[in-house]
Design a protein around this motif. Sequence first.
Motif, PDB file in Angstrom:
ATOM      1  N   PRO A 300       0.822  -1.230   0.000  1.00  0.00           N
ATOM      2  CA  PRO A 300       0.000   0.000   0.000  1.00  0.00           C
ATOM      3  C   PRO A 300       0.849   1.271   0.000  1.00  0.00           C
ATOM      4  O   PRO A 300       0.521   2.238  -0.691  1.00  0.00           O
ATOM      5  CB  PRO A 300      -0.816  -0.135   1.288  1.00  0.00           C
ATOM      6  CG  PRO A 300      -0.879  -1.597   1.547  1.00  0.00           C
ATOM      7  CD  PRO A 300       0.442  -2.137   1.107  1.00  0.00           C
ATOM      8  N   ALA A 301       1.922   1.299   0.782  1.00  0.00           N
ATOM      9  CA  ALA A 301       2.767   2.479   0.820  1.00  0.00           C
ATOM     10  C   ALA A 301       3.413   2.728  -0.543  1.00  0.00           C
ATOM     11  O   ALA A 301       3.517   3.876  -1.009  1.00  0.00           O
ATOM     12  CB  ALA A 301       3.828   2.338   1.892  1.00  0.00           C
ATOM     13  N   TYR A 302       3.848   1.673  -1.205  1.00  0.00           N
ATOM     14  CA  TYR A 302       4.457   1.834  -2.526  1.00  0.00           C
ATOM     15  C   TYR A 302       3.411   2.233  -3.561  1.00  0.00           C
ATOM     16  O   TYR A 302       3.683   3.047  -4.466  1.00  0.00           O
ATOM     17  CB  TYR A 302       5.153   0.524  -2.937  1.00  0.00           C
ATOM     18  CG  TYR A 302       6.579   0.436  -2.441  1.00  0.00           C
ATOM     19  CD1 TYR A 302       7.640   0.774  -3.261  1.00  0.00           C
ATOM     20  CD2 TYR A 302       6.858   0.008  -1.149  1.00  0.00           C
ATOM     21  CE1 TYR A 302       8.948   0.695  -2.807  1.00  0.00           C
ATOM     22  CE2 TYR A 302       8.168  -0.070  -0.683  1.00  0.00           C
ATOM     23  CZ  TYR A 302       9.216   0.276  -1.518  1.00  0.00           C
ATOM     24  OH  TYR A 302      10.503   0.216  -1.068  1.00  0.00           O
ATOM     25  N   MET A 339      12.258   5.350   0.819  1.00  0.00           N
ATOM     26  CA  MET A 339      12.625   6.718   1.161  1.00  0.00           C
ATOM     27  C   MET A 339      13.738   7.274   0.278  1.00  0.00           C
ATOM     28  O   MET A 339      13.690   8.433  -0.150  1.00  0.00           O
ATOM     29  CB  MET A 339      13.077   6.782   2.633  1.00  0.00           C
ATOM     30  CG  MET A 339      11.990   6.452   3.633  1.00  0.00           C
ATOM     31  SD  MET A 339      12.627   6.441   5.330  1.00  0.00           S
ATOM     32  CE  MET A 339      13.258   8.118   5.462  1.00  0.00           C
ATOM     33  N   HIS A 340      14.737   6.469  -0.018  1.00  0.00           N
ATOM     34  CA  HIS A 340      15.917   6.971  -0.714  1.00  0.00           C
ATOM     35  C   HIS A 340      16.063   6.452  -2.140  1.00  0.00           C
ATOM     36  O   HIS A 340      16.908   6.966  -2.878  1.00  0.00           O
ATOM     37  CB  HIS A 340      17.181   6.592   0.074  1.00  0.00           C
ATOM     38  CG  HIS A 340      17.117   6.975   1.521  1.00  0.00           C
ATOM     39  ND1 HIS A 340      16.828   8.249   1.945  1.00  0.00           N
ATOM     40  CD2 HIS A 340      17.302   6.222   2.646  1.00  0.00           C
ATOM     41  CE1 HIS A 340      16.859   8.288   3.273  1.00  0.00           C
ATOM     42  NE2 HIS A 340      17.123   7.063   3.722  1.00  0.00           N
ATOM     43  N   GLY A 341      15.283   5.421  -2.521  1.00  0.00           N
ATOM     44  CA  GLY A 341      15.434   4.840  -3.841  1.00  0.00           C
ATOM     45  C   GLY A 341      14.403   5.362  -4.816  1.00  0.00           C
ATOM     46  O   GLY A 341      13.737   6.380  -4.603  1.00  0.00           O
ATOM     47  N   ASP A 342      14.278   4.629  -5.930  1.00  0.00           N
ATOM     48  CA  ASP A 342      13.338   5.034  -6.975  1.00  0.00           C
ATOM     49  C   ASP A 342      12.960   3.795  -7.772  1.00  0.00           C
ATOM     50  O   ASP A 342      13.664   2.768  -7.745  1.00  0.00           O
ATOM     51  CB  ASP A 342      13.994   6.083  -7.890  1.00  0.00           C
ATOM     52  CG  ASP A 342      12.942   6.835  -8.703  1.00  0.00           C
ATOM     53  OD1 ASP A 342      11.746   6.576  -8.494  1.00  0.00           O
ATOM     54  OD2 ASP A 342      13.342   7.671  -9.536  1.00  0.00           O
ATOM     55  N   GLY A 343      11.825   3.896  -8.484  1.00  0.00           N
ATOM     56  CA  GLY A 343      11.389   2.824  -9.346  1.00  0.00           C
ATOM     57  C   GLY A 343      10.900   1.620  -8.568  1.00  0.00           C
ATOM     58  O   GLY A 343      10.542   1.690  -7.388  1.00  0.00           O
ATOM     59  N   THR A 344      10.934   0.484  -9.233  1.00  0.00           N
ATOM     60  CA  THR A 344      10.449  -0.762  -8.644  1.00  0.00           C
ATOM     61  C   THR A 344      11.488  -1.343  -7.695  1.00  0.00           C
ATOM     62  O   THR A 344      12.680  -1.364  -7.990  1.00  0.00           O
ATOM     63  CB  THR A 344      10.128  -1.778  -9.748  1.00  0.00           C
ATOM     64  OG1 THR A 344       9.140  -1.229 -10.621  1.00  0.00           O
ATOM     65  CG2 THR A 344       9.620  -3.080  -9.151  1.00  0.00           C
ATOM     66  N   ASP A 362      16.689  -1.610  -5.960  1.00  0.00           N
ATOM     67  CA  ASP A 362      15.746  -0.669  -6.561  1.00  0.00           C
ATOM     68  C   ASP A 362      16.434   0.008  -7.738  1.00  0.00           C
ATOM     69  O   ASP A 362      17.590  -0.284  -8.069  1.00  0.00           O
ATOM     70  CB  ASP A 362      15.254   0.352  -5.535  1.00  0.00           C
ATOM     71  CG  ASP A 362      16.365   1.218  -4.989  1.00  0.00           C
ATOM     72  OD1 ASP A 362      16.827   2.121  -5.712  1.00  0.00           O
ATOM     73  OD2 ASP A 362      16.794   0.998  -3.831  1.00  0.00           O
ATOM     74  N   GLU A 363      15.729   0.945  -8.382  1.00  0.00           N
ATOM     75  CA  GLU A 363      16.225   1.600  -9.591  1.00  0.00           C
ATOM     76  C   GLU A 363      16.686   3.023  -9.309  1.00  0.00           C
ATOM     77  O   GLU A 363      16.780   3.842 -10.215  1.00  0.00           O
ATOM     78  CB  GLU A 363      15.120   1.609 -10.657  1.00  0.00           C
ATOM     79  CG  GLU A 363      14.668   0.209 -11.039  1.00  0.00           C
ATOM     80  CD  GLU A 363      13.442   0.223 -11.942  1.00  0.00           C
ATOM     81  OE1 GLU A 363      12.831   1.302 -12.083  1.00  0.00           O
ATOM     82  OE2 GLU A 363      13.104  -0.827 -12.516  1.00  0.00           O
ATOM     83  N   GLY A 364      17.005   3.294  -8.056  1.00  0.00           N
ATOM     84  CA  GLY A 364      17.418   4.639  -7.671  1.00  0.00           C
ATOM     85  C   GLY A 364      18.891   4.903  -7.927  1.00  0.00           C
ATOM     86  O   GLY A 364      19.597   4.081  -8.519  1.00  0.00           O
ATOM     87  N   PRO A 365      19.385   6.064  -7.452  1.00  0.00           N
ATOM     88  CA  PRO A 365      20.787   6.439  -7.693  1.00  0.00           C
ATOM     89  C   PRO A 365      21.783   5.589  -6.911  1.00  0.00           C
ATOM     90  O   PRO A 365      22.965   5.588  -7.215  1.00  0.00           O
ATOM     91  CB  PRO A 365      20.847   7.899  -7.239  1.00  0.00           C
ATOM     92  CG  PRO A 365      19.737   8.024  -6.234  1.00  0.00           C
ATOM     93  CD  PRO A 365      18.651   7.116  -6.720  1.00  0.00           C
TER      94      PRO A 365
END
Length: 428
Positions: A300-302, A339-344, A362-365
């Motif tokens: 739910p949060a995602y 909190m710090h990542g991105d994408g799936t 994840d797909e973050g930096p």
Amino acid sequence: MRRRLINSTLAVVLVVIAVFGVSLVIVETRTIEESAHESVRSDAARLVSVVESRVVAKERVTAETMRSQVPGDRHVRIELPGRSPIELGERPGGDTIEGRATGSGGVSVTVRLPSSTVRAEVARTLLIILAVALLAVIAAVFLAVRQARRVAAPLTDLAETAERLGSGDPRPRHRRYGVPELDRVADVLDASAERIARMLTAERRLAADASHQLRTPLTALSMRLEEIVTAADAADAAPTTDKEATATIREEAMIGLAQVERLTDVVQRLLTNSRDPRSGSAVGFDLDEVVKQQIEEWRPAYRKAGRAVVRSGRQGLRAVGTPGAVAQVLATLIENALMHGDGTVALRTRIAGNQVVVEVTDEGPGVDPSLGARVFERTVSGRNSTGLGLAVARDLAEADGGRLELLQQHPPVFALFLSRDVEGPAAG
């Protein structure tokens, strides 16, 4: 170290023996040679005196009458005026040491000593010096071994004491060795052991107090969530209630209740460990259930953030550990990715030797290159957070006999390694 002490002691002894031994050999050789020259000169002068006294007394001077006056290892030639030379002893061949004396009336005596006699005396002296040097070396070896043992044994004992401190046994040993420097080290280790024991006691007491204080609000929160579920069930029974809203309330309340139960298990585990750190609660459990539970709790949060959390990899795996602690570690990783990542965000399970691995990516930096593995250190954070989450997660993993690692910085890949449960039900 013992070998170094023995070698250094022997080196010093050998140098001393070499220096003084060579000097002694040179001095003794010269002394023997000078003594031999002096001896033949003295014999020649004595024989001249004997011959002159016999001549004055008008006694016969022949080989038979003079034989008793000549040492057996010497050759003597007596020359008298108007007579043939008298020779006593065997004429030596090769090098000789010669002494000559001349008396009144033309009497002359020559004494010869073979150089081989002098060399034999020098050889005997050398043997004596070598025997003494050998005895000195044997005594040095004995003393070096004894001294090395006296020094090395306490150092080995001190190393074992330091190792015990590092392994979590802070009991002081109160051993002394009769060497002031080593006794000083032992005093420092004993004092450190007492300080470590006090610090461990204080930390365990703090953990026990914190765990005890946390149980009360968690129990109250659990009761409130149960009341929400009960109220949702009652509202669901009313004909005019919005069924979809009620189901949402019930779902959120059940998720919150599950989280509270998991936190209660973790707090109870901390309380147990603070009382007896040797007690463990690791058991074999189904890893799929824990991973599935976390995905359902965080979906739910995602979804609200417009992102997704999925799983892949091998299923039907069983691990050894504490399900509540493992869930807490995975929750920390999933929350950090939110909190710090991105994408799936993907959770992948696999087998590595005799361990099972859960990877969270994840797909973050990713992790700042300047941090690297330091992200697991307390107070270290790259995004203005407290820096405690990953540190606590690693501690929880290690408490279960596992480990938490950063396998890749970009894209970020965190991996939880746990012992594989090979005695449980067969994996599907």
